[in-house]
Scaffold this active site. Structure first.
Site, short mmCIF file in Angstrom:
data_model
loop_
_atom_site.label_atom_id
_atom_site.label_comp_id
_atom_site.label_asym_id
_atom_site.label_seq_id
_atom_site.Cartn_x
_atom_site.Cartn_y
_atom_site.Cartn_z
N THR A 121 0.82 -1.21 0.00
CA THR A 121 0.00 0.00 0.00
C THR A 121 0.86 1.27 0.00
O THR A 121 1.98 1.26 0.52
CB THR A 121 -0.90 0.00 1.26
OG1 THR A 121 -1.50 1.28 1.42
CG2 THR A 121 -0.12 -0.32 2.52
N ASP A 122 0.28 2.36 -0.51
CA ASP A 122 0.98 3.64 -0.45
C ASP A 122 1.06 4.18 0.98
O ASP A 122 1.84 5.09 1.27
CB ASP A 122 0.29 4.67 -1.37
CG ASP A 122 -1.17 4.92 -1.02
OD1 ASP A 122 -1.72 4.26 -0.12
OD2 ASP A 122 -1.78 5.80 -1.68
N GLU A 123 0.26 3.60 1.89
CA GLU A 123 0.25 4.11 3.27
C GLU A 123 1.56 3.89 4.00
O GLU A 123 1.79 4.47 5.06
CB GLU A 123 -0.86 3.42 4.08
CG GLU A 123 -2.23 3.77 3.62
CD GLU A 123 -3.29 3.31 4.59
OE1 GLU A 123 -2.98 3.09 5.78
OE2 GLU A 123 -4.43 3.17 4.15
N TYR A 148 -1.97 -0.63 11.13
CA TYR A 148 -2.08 -1.33 9.83
C TYR A 148 -0.90 -0.99 8.93
O TYR A 148 -0.20 -1.88 8.42
CB TYR A 148 -3.40 -0.96 9.13
CG TYR A 148 -3.39 -1.24 7.64
CD1 TYR A 148 -3.36 -2.55 7.16
CD2 TYR A 148 -3.39 -0.20 6.71
CE1 TYR A 148 -3.33 -2.82 5.79
CE2 TYR A 148 -3.35 -0.46 5.34
CZ TYR A 148 -3.32 -1.76 4.88
OH TYR A 148 -3.28 -2.02 3.54
N LYS A 152 2.22 -3.25 7.31
CA LYS A 152 2.48 -3.39 5.86
C LYS A 152 3.91 -2.92 5.55
O LYS A 152 4.61 -3.53 4.74
CB LYS A 152 1.46 -2.59 5.05
CG LYS A 152 0.05 -3.15 5.07
CD LYS A 152 -0.08 -4.54 4.49
CE LYS A 152 0.13 -4.61 2.99
NZ LYS A 152 -0.18 -5.97 2.45
P1 NAD Z 1 -9.58 -7.52 2.19
O1 NAD Z 1 -9.62 -7.26 3.65
O2 NAD Z 1 -10.77 -7.26 1.36
O3 NAD Z 1 -9.17 -9.05 1.94
C1 NAD Z 1 -8.15 -9.67 2.67
C2 NAD Z 1 -8.28 -11.18 2.44
O4 NAD Z 1 -7.20 -11.83 3.13
C3 NAD Z 1 -9.57 -11.78 3.00
O5 NAD Z 1 -10.14 -12.66 2.05
C4 NAD Z 1 -9.12 -12.54 4.24
O6 NAD Z 1 -9.91 -13.67 4.56
C5 NAD Z 1 -7.71 -12.94 3.85
N1 NAD Z 1 -6.86 -13.18 5.03
C6 NAD Z 1 -6.74 -12.39 6.12
N2 NAD Z 1 -5.90 -12.96 7.00
C7 NAD Z 1 -5.47 -14.13 6.43
C8 NAD Z 1 -4.58 -15.15 6.85
N3 NAD Z 1 -3.96 -15.09 8.03
N4 NAD Z 1 -4.35 -16.19 6.03
C9 NAD Z 1 -4.99 -16.27 4.81
N5 NAD Z 1 -5.86 -15.33 4.38
C10 NAD Z 1 -6.09 -14.27 5.19
O7 NAD Z 1 -8.32 -6.71 1.65
P2 NAD Z 1 -8.11 -5.94 0.26
O8 NAD Z 1 -8.67 -4.58 0.38
O9 NAD Z 1 -8.52 -6.82 -0.83
O10 NAD Z 1 -6.53 -5.79 0.27
C11 NAD Z 1 -5.72 -6.82 -0.29
C12 NAD Z 1 -4.26 -6.43 -0.17
O11 NAD Z 1 -4.03 -5.22 -0.88
C13 NAD Z 1 -3.77 -6.19 1.24
O12 NAD Z 1 -2.47 -6.69 1.36
C14 NAD Z 1 -3.77 -4.68 1.38
O13 NAD Z 1 -2.81 -4.26 2.31
C15 NAD Z 1 -3.42 -4.26 -0.02
N6 NAD Z 1 -3.91 -2.96 -0.48
C16 NAD Z 1 -5.23 -2.64 -0.36
C17 NAD Z 1 -5.70 -1.43 -0.89
C18 NAD Z 1 -7.17 -1.05 -0.85
O14 NAD Z 1 -7.52 0.05 -1.24
N7 NAD Z 1 -8.06 -1.93 -0.42
C19 NAD Z 1 -4.79 -0.54 -1.51
C20 NAD Z 1 -3.44 -0.90 -1.59
C21 NAD Z 1 -3.02 -2.12 -1.08
O1 DAU Z 2 -4.18 3.80 0.43
C1 DAU Z 2 -4.36 2.41 0.38
C2 DAU Z 2 -5.19 1.96 1.56
O2 DAU Z 2 -6.53 2.38 1.28
C3 DAU Z 2 -5.13 0.45 1.80
O3 DAU Z 2 -3.84 0.10 2.19
C4 DAU Z 2 -6.12 0.00 2.87
O4 DAU Z 2 -6.14 -1.40 2.98
C5 DAU Z 2 -7.50 0.49 2.48
O5 DAU Z 2 -8.45 0.17 3.49
C6 DAU Z 2 -7.48 2.01 2.27
O6 DAU Z 2 -7.19 2.68 3.51
P1 DAU Z 2 -8.03 3.99 3.95
O7 DAU Z 2 -7.94 4.09 5.41
O8 DAU Z 2 -7.68 5.15 3.11
O9 DAU Z 2 -9.52 3.48 3.49
P2 DAU Z 2 -10.97 3.61 4.15
O10 DAU Z 2 -11.92 3.06 3.13
O11 DAU Z 2 -11.03 3.03 5.51
O12 DAU Z 2 -11.18 5.17 4.27
C7 DAU Z 2 -10.99 6.03 3.15
C8 DAU Z 2 -11.12 7.47 3.66
O13 DAU Z 2 -12.48 7.70 4.07
C9 DAU Z 2 -10.27 7.77 4.87
O14 DAU Z 2 -9.84 9.12 4.80
C10 DAU Z 2 -11.23 7.60 6.05
C11 DAU Z 2 -12.55 8.06 5.47
N1 DAU Z 2 -13.79 7.45 5.99
C12 DAU Z 2 -13.84 6.10 6.09
C13 DAU Z 2 -15.03 5.48 6.51
C14 DAU Z 2 -15.11 3.98 6.64
C15 DAU Z 2 -14.88 8.26 6.27
O15 DAU Z 2 -14.82 9.49 6.14
N2 DAU Z 2 -16.05 7.66 6.67
C16 DAU Z 2 -16.17 6.30 6.81
O16 DAU Z 2 -17.26 5.82 7.16
#
Ligand code: NAD
Ligand code: DAU
Length: 333
Positions: A121-123, A148, A152
């Site tokens: 992630t960019d975080e 989190y 990462k």
């Molecule tokens: P998600 O929470 O939707 O899915 C995570 C999956 O991993 C789930 O299916 C869960 O059951 C599985 N999991 C969790 N713990 C596990 C374990 N111990 N063993 C096996 N499986 C396990 O997450 P996502 O949003 O799809 O994110 C996927 C990846 O991408 C993560 O590594 C996250 O850090 C990264 N990422 C997410 C975003 C975003 O915007 N969602 C952006 C950048 C990077």
């Molecule tokens: O940047 C990549 C990341 O993006 C990933 O690594 C994470 O896995 C993914 O969850 C996401 O992180 P954020 O914390 O940015 O995502 P989230 O959807 O939780 O929130 C997006 C923005 O919206 C953040 O500024 C918090 C805000 N928010 C979130 C929720 C759930 C609200 O304002 N209201 C809400 O109800």
């Protein structure tokens, strides 16, 4: 025939990546997923049985992981605890899965010489000022804010160390915020869409000024496939689609598309340590692979996502009440 192991393949980005692989390659896929609360087995419905093996298991289970690596040509590692709000309340599982789980995969990759792509992630870079032209690049310093993002960042550093010390054939990508179908209703965009569908008001943390850089999940999948096939071992690639929007702008867009007044949202208590702004410079990816996002019109992508949630209540409804109850217990309603 290539067999690709996808960890976390029942989650949001993992399941979209599995579909992308099935549609764009001849690959056979094995999914390893623990099926935590964030997973939905239904996210893989329709993927042909003859091309998918599903294994319920933990990335921290060294014996299970070893056996799966033995039968895989490449591994793409999505599995993680992924929600910042959860990490603020109960960080332990983030350490177990994101750090120890990644370590377990790296040891297996080392033993078997398997190609591994680590999805991050960019975080890990922390945050940027709100009114600033700066963006994250591959050389931005690591400075994570939340439990989190700290886990990462730790996993990325383990990947780099296993590459340098043991020659593991790994690449890393760091992506901005994904949106699209099959995203859990705890996350920002699905939470607001399903709130409106349920007759509830969207909830903005703080004053809604924080900025995220949105990319459609299919564009993430296409970028990861390019890196898996053509990326240089040991390299890191940033993935982004120039989709910066404040949270308030996104909520107003959702309200407008869904035919609600633009001010029909609530401001709720802010997230502790809330990162102000993320923005990704993906020049390296674009120039090395001639990659470009397909979803360049955020509003069009958002409309399609709203339609998907409207049409697929079966998928999200079972998780909605429990998710909102958790937010209520934390005062974020
Ligand atoms: P998600 O929470 O939707 O899915 C995570 C999956 O991993 C789930 O299916 C869960 O059951 C599985 N999991 C969790 N713990 C596990 C374990 N111990 N063993 C096996 N499986 C396990 O997450 P996502 O949003 O799809 O994110 C996927 C990846 O991408 C993560 O590594 C996250 O850090 C990264 N990422 C997410 C975003 C975003 O915007 N969602 C952006 C950048 C990077
Ligand atoms: O940047 C990549 C990341 O993006 C990933 O690594 C994470 O896995 C993914 O969850 C996401 O992180 P954020 O914390 O940015 O995502 P989230 O959807 O939780 O929130 C997006 C923005 O919206 C953040 O500024 C918090 C805000 N928010 C979130 C929720 C759930 C609200 O304002 N209201 C809400 O109800």
């Amino acid at each position: 025939m290539r067999r690709v192991l996808v960890t976390g393949g029942a989650g949001f980005m993992g399941s979209n990546f599995v579909r992308y692989l099935i549609d764009h390659t001849d690959d056979h896929v094995t999914v390893l997923d623990r099926l935590t609360y964030a997973a939905n087995r239904g996210s893989l419905d329709g993927v042909p049985d003859e091309r998918l093996i599903f294994v319920q298991g933990d990335v921290g289970d060294a014996a299970a992981v070893d056996e799966l690596f033995a039968g895989s040509d490449a591994v793409v590692h999505f599995a993680a605890e992924s929600h910042n709000d959860n990490s603020l309340n109960d960080p332990r599982s983030f350490l177990d899965t994101n750090v120890v789980g990644t370590y377990t995969l790296l040891e297996a990759a080392r033993r078997h010489g398997t190609r591994l792509h680590h999805v991050s992630t960019d975080e890990v870079f922390g945050d940027l000022e709100l009114n600033d032209a700066a963006k994250f690049t591959e050389s931005s310093p690591y400075n994570p804010s939340s439990p989190y993002s700290a886990t990462k960042a730790s996993s990325d550093l383990l990947v780099r160390a296993w590459r340098r010390s043991f020659g593991v054939r790994a690449t890393i990508s760091n992506c901005s915020n994904n949106y699209g179908p099959y995203q859990h209703v705890e996350k920002f965009i699905p939470r607001q869409i399903t709130n409106v569908l349920r007759g509830l008001r969207p909830k903005l943390y703080g004053r809604g000024e924080n900025v995220r850089d949105w990319i459609h999940v299919d564009d993430h999948s296409s970028a990861v496939l390019r890196i898996l096939e053509n990326g240089e071992i040991g390299e890191t690639y940033l993935i982004g689609a120039d989709g910066e929007r404040s949270n308030r702008e996104v909520v107003e867009m959702i309200l407008e598309v869904m035919g609600q007044p633009l001010d029909a949202y609530d401001l709720v208590s802010d997230r502790a340590g809330h990162d102000l702004r993320y923005a990704v410079d993906s020049t390296k990816l674009r120039e090395e692979f001639d990659w470009a996002p397909r979803y360049r019109d955020f509003e069009a992508g958002l409309r399609a996502t709203i339609d998907w949630y409207r049409d697929n209540e079966w998928w999200w409804a079972p998780a909605k009440d429990a998710t909102e109850a958790l937010y209520a217990a934390r005062g974020q309603v």
